[in-house]
Design a protein around this motif. Structure first.
Motif, PDB file in Angstrom:
ATOM      1  N   GLU A 177       0.832  -1.206   0.000  1.00 57.31           N
ATOM      2  CA  GLU A 177       0.000   0.000   0.000  1.00 57.31           C
ATOM      3  C   GLU A 177       0.867   1.257   0.000  1.00 57.31           C
ATOM      4  O   GLU A 177       0.555   2.240  -0.682  1.00 57.31           O
ATOM      5  N   ARG A 178       1.959   1.224   0.759  1.00 59.64           N
ATOM      6  CA  ARG A 178       2.903   2.340   0.699  1.00 59.64           C
ATOM      7  C   ARG A 178       3.543   2.425  -0.682  1.00 59.64           C
ATOM      8  O   ARG A 178       3.703   3.517  -1.234  1.00 59.64           O
ATOM      9  N   GLY A 179       3.879   1.274  -1.260  1.00 62.89           N
ATOM     10  CA  GLY A 179       4.512   1.251  -2.574  1.00 62.89           C
ATOM     11  C   GLY A 179       3.651   1.879  -3.648  1.00 62.89           C
ATOM     12  O   GLY A 179       4.157   2.614  -4.508  1.00 62.89           O
ATOM     13  N   ARG A 180       2.360   1.610  -3.612  1.00 58.40           N
ATOM     14  CA  ARG A 180       1.499   2.168  -4.663  1.00 58.40           C
ATOM     15  C   ARG A 180       1.350   3.681  -4.487  1.00 58.40           C
ATOM     16  O   ARG A 180       1.197   4.416  -5.476  1.00 58.40           O
ATOM     17  N   ARG A 181       1.427   4.177  -3.234  1.00 59.19           N
ATOM     18  CA  ARG A 181       1.411   5.631  -3.037  1.00 59.19           C
ATOM     19  C   ARG A 181       2.699   6.261  -3.569  1.00 59.19           C
ATOM     20  O   ARG A 181       2.667   7.337  -4.192  1.00 59.19           O
ATOM     21  N   MET A 182       3.819   5.579  -3.335  1.00 54.80           N
ATOM     22  CA  MET A 182       5.090   6.078  -3.871  1.00 54.80           C
ATOM     23  C   MET A 182       5.080   6.074  -5.399  1.00 54.80           C
ATOM     24  O   MET A 182       5.619   6.985  -6.043  1.00 54.80           O
ATOM     25  N   MET A 183       4.456   5.063  -5.984  1.00 51.26           N
ATOM     26  CA  MET A 183       4.337   4.991  -7.438  1.00 51.26           C
ATOM     27  C   MET A 183       3.569   6.203  -7.964  1.00 51.26           C
ATOM     28  O   MET A 183       3.968   6.847  -8.942  1.00 51.26           O
ATOM     29  N   ALA A 184       2.463   6.532  -7.311  1.00 47.91           N
ATOM     30  CA  ALA A 184       1.667   7.679  -7.736  1.00 47.91           C
ATOM     31  C   ALA A 184       2.478   8.969  -7.647  1.00 47.91           C
ATOM     32  O   ALA A 184       2.377   9.845  -8.521  1.00 47.91           O
ATOM     33  N   GLN A 185       3.319   9.088  -6.621  1.00 45.55           N
ATOM     34  CA  GLN A 185       4.107  10.312  -6.465  1.00 45.55           C
ATOM     35  C   GLN A 185       5.134  10.467  -7.583  1.00 45.55           C
ATOM     36  O   GLN A 185       5.337  11.572  -8.104  1.00 45.55           O
ATOM     37  N   ASP A 186       5.784   9.368  -7.985  1.00 47.41           N
ATOM     38  CA  ASP A 186       6.734   9.451  -9.102  1.00 47.41           C
ATOM     39  C   ASP A 186       6.008   9.781 -10.400  1.00 47.41           C
ATOM     40  O   ASP A 186       6.472  10.598 -11.202  1.00 47.41           O
ATOM     41  N   VAL A 187       4.873   9.121 -10.627  1.00 46.90           N
ATOM     42  CA  VAL A 187       4.105   9.395 -11.843  1.00 46.90           C
ATOM     43  C   VAL A 187       3.639  10.846 -11.867  1.00 46.90           C
ATOM     44  O   VAL A 187       3.731  11.538 -12.892  1.00 46.90           O
ATOM     45  N   ASN A 188       3.146  11.336 -10.742  1.00 46.58           N
ATOM     46  CA  ASN A 188       2.675  12.714 -10.690  1.00 46.58           C
ATOM     47  C   ASN A 188       3.799  13.711 -10.941  1.00 46.58           C
ATOM     48  O   ASN A 188       3.572  14.773 -11.549  1.00 46.58           O
ATOM     49  N   ALA A 189       5.004  13.382 -10.493  1.00 49.27           N
ATOM     50  CA  ALA A 189       6.140  14.256 -10.781  1.00 49.27           C
ATOM     51  C   ALA A 189       6.387  14.330 -12.283  1.00 49.27           C
ATOM     52  O   ALA A 189       6.647  15.410 -12.831  1.00 49.27           O
ATOM     53  N   ALA A 190       6.286  13.183 -12.958  1.00 52.51           N
ATOM     54  CA  ALA A 190       6.448  13.172 -14.417  1.00 52.51           C
ATOM     55  C   ALA A 190       5.325  13.946 -15.098  1.00 52.51           C
ATOM     56  O   ALA A 190       5.559  14.670 -16.077  1.00 52.51           O
ATOM     57  N   VAL A 191       4.108  13.807 -14.594  1.00 55.72           N
ATOM     58  CA  VAL A 191       2.968  14.538 -15.162  1.00 55.72           C
ATOM     59  C   VAL A 191       3.178  16.045 -14.999  1.00 55.72           C
ATOM     60  O   VAL A 191       2.946  16.823 -15.939  1.00 55.72           O
ATOM     61  N   ARG A 192       3.622  16.474 -13.829  1.00 57.31           N
ATOM     62  CA  ARG A 192       3.882  17.899 -13.630  1.00 57.31           C
ATOM     63  C   ARG A 192       4.945  18.414 -14.592  1.00 57.31           C
ATOM     64  O   ARG A 192       4.843  19.519 -15.134  1.00 57.31           O
ATOM     65  N   GLY A 193       5.971  17.603 -14.824  1.00 60.97           N
ATOM     66  CA  GLY A 193       6.991  18.000 -15.778  1.00 60.97           C
ATOM     67  C   GLY A 193       6.443  18.127 -17.184  1.00 60.97           C
ATOM     68  O   GLY A 193       6.797  19.054 -17.923  1.00 60.97           O
ATOM     69  N   ALA A 194       5.562  17.192 -17.561  1.00 63.70           N
ATOM     70  CA  ALA A 194       4.956  17.244 -18.892  1.00 63.70           C
ATOM     71  C   ALA A 194       4.083  18.488 -19.039  1.00 63.70           C
ATOM     72  O   ALA A 194       4.111  19.174 -20.078  1.00 63.70           O
ATOM     73  N   VAL A 195       3.311  18.792 -18.003  1.00 63.69           N
ATOM     74  CA  VAL A 195       2.465  19.988 -18.049  1.00 63.69           C
ATOM     75  C   VAL A 195       3.328  21.248 -18.159  1.00 63.69           C
ATOM     76  O   VAL A 195       3.027  22.163 -18.944  1.00 63.69           O
ATOM     77  N   ALA A 196       4.414  21.296 -17.412  1.00 62.24           N
ATOM     78  CA  ALA A 196       5.303  22.452 -17.463  1.00 62.24           C
ATOM     79  C   ALA A 196       5.900  22.639 -18.852  1.00 62.24           C
ATOM     80  O   ALA A 196       6.191  23.774 -19.270  1.00 62.24           O
ATOM     81  N   ALA A 197       6.075  21.541 -19.575  1.00 60.88           N
ATOM     82  CA  ALA A 197       6.642  21.608 -20.923  1.00 60.88           C
ATOM     83  C   ALA A 197       5.589  21.923 -21.980  1.00 60.88           C
ATOM     84  O   ALA A 197       5.928  22.066 -23.159  1.00 60.88           O
ATOM     85  N   GLY A 198       4.317  22.003 -21.569  1.00 60.75           N
ATOM     86  CA  GLY A 198       3.275  22.363 -22.517  1.00 60.75           C
ATOM     87  C   GLY A 198       2.374  21.236 -22.966  1.00 60.75           C
ATOM     88  O   GLY A 198       1.595  21.407 -23.905  1.00 60.75           O
ATOM     89  N   ALA A 199       2.445  20.083 -22.297  1.00 59.77           N
ATOM     90  CA  ALA A 199       1.581  18.968 -22.681  1.00 59.77           C
ATOM     91  C   ALA A 199       0.112  19.330 -22.453  1.00 59.77           C
ATOM     92  O   ALA A 199      -0.254  19.881 -21.412  1.00 59.77           O
TER      93      ALA A 199
END
Length: 276
Positions: A29-51
């Motif tokens: 359960e902790r692992g899946r929360r950590m997974m979401a945090q890494d994915v969300n970091a990538a999503v934020r980067g994509a949004v910052a780049a104009g996705a």
């Protein structure tokens, strides 16, 4: 700009053991929360780049690891299985770039939770004679579809494997392998900031337009079980090269989809847990 994110789990920040990444594990359960945090970091980067369109594919195990409510609302999620293209479900030529989050090294490499798709059941994979794991096969298939892989996150060994395959891909090490089930971890906030910054930079960088490729390729897989290798030649186009090795030839997106079928056959014959 349309971005595709393939999210695995073994290469996620802070995770080092099967109990971290398998449903029912004491730290899953902790692992899946950590997974979401890494994915969300990538999503934020994509949004910052104009996705303007971001599609995330949960690509690990049962493919129901990411909880929709934990995912950044800027992204859409493909969740559950079966999926015809497994870790690449939903990837199309309309995507401008692909990001791999939480990837790991191939079977036989001394990286954190290293394996190739099926734990110990797959011993080796070769693509046109070149050793390959999930990283190389995803990259090659995406290229055949016409989508460049621009960034990858995982442990340092996964990053090195990606660089050896394509030095133009931006990599983000979130941990440093000490052994297969041990690593030196980057602080979570530091890792997330690094992912966000690297993905944004990779998407902003100029890159050649990838053209879809239809050149035939040869995929070869060596299984732990001779039963699997004896059964798979019942599929048209699959041949045996020895008692535990099979291969097939064709265009890469089709080969990848057929490989997903091979794994379903292998799972039905062996029913063995990974990481043995």
């Amino acid at each position: 700009m349309r971005i595709y994110v393939s999210a695995d789990m073994e290469g996620i920040t802070g995770l080092v053991d099967a109990d971290d990444v398998q449903p029912g594990g004491r730290d899953y359960e902790r692992g899946r929360r950590m997974m979401a945090q890494d994915v969300n970091a990538a999503v934020r980067g994509a949004v910052a780049a104009g996705a303007t369109d971001i599609l995330v594919n949960d690509a690990h195990g049962p493919m129901r690891n990411l909880l929709p409510e934990d995912l950044d609302p800027a992204a859409r999620l493909i969740r559950g299985r079966p999926k015809h293209m497994s870790m690449l479900e939903g990837l199309t030529p309309e995507h401008d770039a692909m990001v791999c989050v939480g990837y790991h090294t191939r079977a036989g490499a001394l990286g954190v939770l290293s394996h190739s798709f099926m734990g110990h059941e797959i011993e080796d994979i070769w693509l046109d004679g070149r050793p390959v794991g999930e990283i190389g096969l995803a990259h090659a298939t995406a290229a055949a579809i016409g989508v460049p892989v621009v960034a990858l996150t995982g442990d340092d060994r996964a990053c090195a494997e990606m660089t050896a395959w394509d030095a133009g891909v931006t990599t983000v090490p979130v941990k440093y392998a000490r052994d297969r089930f041990a690593a030196e971890l980057r602080p979570a906030d530091e890792a997330h900031a690094a992912i966000e910054k690297a993905v944004a930079a990779a998407l902003r960088a100029p890159r050649p337009t990838a053209a879809a490729q239809a050149d035939p390729a040869t995929l070869t897989v060596r299984w732990q079980s001779a039963s699997v290798a004896a059964t798979l030649p019942g599929i048209p186009g699959v041949t045996s090269t020895d008692s535990r090795t099979v291969q097939a030839r064709g265009d890469l997106p089709s080969l990848y989809r057929q490989f997903v079928v091979w794994m379903r056959v292998a799972a039905s014959l062996t029913n063995q847990p990974p990481y043995c």
